[in-house]
Scaffold this motif. Structure first.
Motif, PDB file in Angstrom:
ATOM      1  N   PRO A  52     -30.479  22.976  41.265  1.00  0.00           N
ATOM      2  CA  PRO A  52     -30.438  21.549  41.561  1.00  0.00           C
ATOM      3  C   PRO A  52     -30.517  20.684  40.312  1.00  0.00           C
ATOM      4  O   PRO A  52     -31.104  21.080  39.296  1.00  0.00           O
ATOM      5  N   HIS A  53     -29.947  19.492  40.427  1.00  0.00           N
ATOM      6  CA  HIS A  53     -29.979  18.532  39.335  1.00  0.00           C
ATOM      7  C   HIS A  53     -31.354  17.851  39.265  1.00  0.00           C
ATOM      8  O   HIS A  53     -32.165  17.959  40.187  1.00  0.00           O
ATOM      9  N   ALA A  54     -31.549  17.118  38.165  1.00  0.00           N
ATOM     10  CA  ALA A  54     -32.844  16.465  37.905  1.00  0.00           C
ATOM     11  C   ALA A  54     -33.314  15.613  39.077  1.00  0.00           C
ATOM     12  O   ALA A  54     -34.485  15.659  39.483  1.00  0.00           O
ATOM     13  N   GLU A  55     -32.381  14.836  39.642  1.00  0.00           N
ATOM     14  CA  GLU A  55     -32.738  13.885  40.708  1.00  0.00           C
ATOM     15  C   GLU A  55     -33.301  14.618  41.923  1.00  0.00           C
ATOM     16  O   GLU A  55     -34.209  14.118  42.596  1.00  0.00           O
ATOM     17  N   VAL A  56     -32.732  15.777  42.221  1.00  0.00           N
ATOM     18  CA  VAL A  56     -33.143  16.526  43.419  1.00  0.00           C
ATOM     19  C   VAL A  56     -34.597  16.974  43.276  1.00  0.00           C
ATOM     20  O   VAL A  56     -35.397  16.814  44.201  1.00  0.00           O
ATOM     21  N   PRO A  77     -26.104   9.476  37.959  1.00  0.00           N
ATOM     22  CA  PRO A  77     -26.155  10.485  39.034  1.00  0.00           C
ATOM     23  C   PRO A  77     -24.738  10.913  39.437  1.00  0.00           C
ATOM     24  O   PRO A  77     -23.832  10.080  39.485  1.00  0.00           O
ATOM     25  N   CYS A  78     -24.588  12.194  39.709  1.00  0.00           N
ATOM     26  CA  CYS A  78     -23.229  12.697  39.956  1.00  0.00           C
ATOM     27  C   CYS A  78     -22.754  12.313  41.359  1.00  0.00           C
ATOM     28  O   CYS A  78     -23.542  12.054  42.272  1.00  0.00           O
ATOM     29  N   SER A  79     -21.427  12.298  41.506  1.00  0.00           N
ATOM     30  CA  SER A  79     -20.790  11.854  42.754  1.00  0.00           C
ATOM     31  C   SER A  79     -19.968  12.966  43.371  1.00  0.00           C
ATOM     32  O   SER A  79     -19.306  12.767  44.369  1.00  0.00           O
ATOM     33  N   PRO A  86     -23.682  15.968  45.627  1.00  0.00           N
ATOM     34  CA  PRO A  86     -23.848  14.777  44.781  1.00  0.00           C
ATOM     35  C   PRO A  86     -25.255  14.171  44.805  1.00  0.00           C
ATOM     36  O   PRO A  86     -25.831  13.957  45.868  1.00  0.00           O
ATOM     37  N   CYS A  87     -25.774  13.889  43.626  1.00  0.00           N
ATOM     38  CA  CYS A  87     -27.108  13.282  43.515  1.00  0.00           C
ATOM     39  C   CYS A  87     -27.088  11.840  43.991  1.00  0.00           C
ATOM     40  O   CYS A  87     -28.102  11.340  44.494  1.00  0.00           O
ATOM     41  N   ALA A  88     -25.967  11.146  43.802  1.00  0.00           N
ATOM     42  CA  ALA A  88     -25.898   9.743  44.238  1.00  0.00           C
ATOM     43  C   ALA A  88     -26.179   9.687  45.741  1.00  0.00           C
ATOM     44  O   ALA A  88     -26.932   8.832  46.215  1.00  0.00           O
TER      45      ALA A  88
END
Ligand code: AOF
Ligand code: ZN
Length: 374
Positions: A52-56, A77-79, A86-88
């Motif tokens: 997972p990305h940072a936001e998750v 944040p990615c789309s 997508p994190c967005a």
């Protein structure tokens, strides 16, 4: 536009991003903080491509407290649906009310679309807070996404008078143990270590990462189990590297950049990469090699070789940054020089550098310099 709290939160997100600096390649290092005012409710960073990305991670930690909060992210944040969703979208679902990002994602699959998704959902978005610091986290990712070429760091080591070997070839060890440990840390951030068959034939080097030499600060963010050996790339246009050399048997991939395929019996992790020669039987086309490595998702190349490759890369304007170690020794003008730059006849032809950092590493000096491309 940005308050002191915004600055403090983004600085924290940058600190978090740094923890991934040895493990995220080919993905960028990204950090995220979710806060209400100066109260942090969730933190996260991207650890490894595929995870997972940072936001998750930050949203998981924040839980319901993400609602109405501000999310600080070091990268837009990615789309897109890549290895992860997508994190967005995740930020929209969590109902944050504001997103502050340090920089737009240069990945053409994202490039502003993440910001757009957030705005369409009614979230306030601001960009550009501590942008230069965020860019410094991922020079390789940014360069490859923007230009299709990797970021190249050239390591050089010499005496104080810029010499690398005595005229009889003797050269072992000019710089000290601290400089060698420092080199280990640079290697660990790179996607590939580039060298030449001349260096392999002369020294039979390992060109790998030795975890116990990385130092405590690095080991905290980079446990031994996570060690990822950067790919070793050896320019071998005359097919001189053989299965008898040490590096082809070490863990991790070795790429032999050659003009023609050889039929030696290689271990499985050895790849022969065919690159055109610049002239029949001549040196291989370095820009073509760099492009081919970039196409293998290599963002960042650390070069450790001799004066020949150093000069050729500089002449071809392929070097972004030089890391120069100088030992407190004088080796005299009969000794070999640091960089072979042929045919210079006017000062106007001399590559110019801009020094960005100078510091002591043990008894040696380390100079960081960028190449000024005119
Ligand atoms: C973010 N947060 O923490 C990171 C981002 O293959 P994937 O799914 O991991 O996607 C990789 C791309 O996502 C990468 O090229 C970059 O554009 C973006 N990285 N984005 O929102 C993160 N690491
Ligand atoms: Zn993402």
């Amino acid at each position: 536009m940005f308050s002191p709290i915004d600055h403090a939160m983004m600085l924290r997100a940058i600190e978090l991003a740094k923890r991934g600096r040895f493990t995220t390649a080919p993905n960028p290092s990204v950090g995220c903080v979710i806060a209400h005012g100066d109260s942090i409710v969730g933190e996260g960073y991207h650890y490894q491509a595929g995870q997972p990305h940072a936001e998750v991670f930050a949203l998981r930690a924040a839980g319901d407290k993400a609602r109405g909060a501000t999310a600080y992210v070091t990268l837009e944040p990615c789309s897109h649906y890549g290895r992860t969703p997508p994190c967005a979208e995740a930020l929209v679902k969590a109902k944050v009310s504001r997103v502050v990002c340090a920089m737009v994602d240069p990945n053409p699959q994202v490039a502003g679309r993440g910001i757009e998704m957030l705005q369409v959902a009614g979230i306030e978005v601001q960009t550009g807070l501590l942008e230069a610091d965020a860019q410094a986290l991922n020079p390789g990712f940014i360069k490859r996404m923007k230009t299709g070429m990797p970021y190249v760091q050239l390591k050089l080591a010499s005496s104080l008078d810029g010499r690398t070997a005595l005229s009889n070839g003797q050269s072992k060890w000019i710089t000290g143990a601290a400089a060698r440990a420092d080199v280990q840390r640079f290697r660990a951030r790179a996607g590939a270590i580039l060298s030449t068959s001349a260096t392999v034939l002369a020294d039979d080097p390992s060109l790998n990462i030795r975890w116990d030499e990385l130092g405590k600060e690095v080991q905290r963010d980079y446990p031994q189990a996570a060690v990822r050996q950067p790919c070793r790339v050896v320019i071998d246009s005359q097919n001189r590297v053989s299965p008898a050399h040490k590096l082809v048997h070490l863990p991790g991939k070795t790429i032999l950049a050659r003009c023609e395929q050889g039929n030696e019996a290689w271990p499985q992790a050895v790849e022969q990469l065919l690159v055109p020669a610049t002239e029949a039987g001549g040196p291989l086309d370095l820009p073509a090699l760099m492009k081919a490595l970039s196409e293998q998702d290599i963002n960042h190349i650390w070069v450790e070789a001799g004066a020949g490759l150093a000069g050729a890369l500089l002449s071809a304007e392929l070097v972004d940054e030089l890391i120069i170690y100088q030992a407190p020794k004088l080796m005299g003008s009969d000794s070999r020089g640091l960089v072979d730059l042929q045919g210079l006849t006017a000062m106007s032809q001399v590559p110019e550098l801009a020094i960005s950092d100078v510091r002591m590493v043990g008894p040696d000096i380390r100079i960081t310099a960028r190449v000024k491309h005119v």
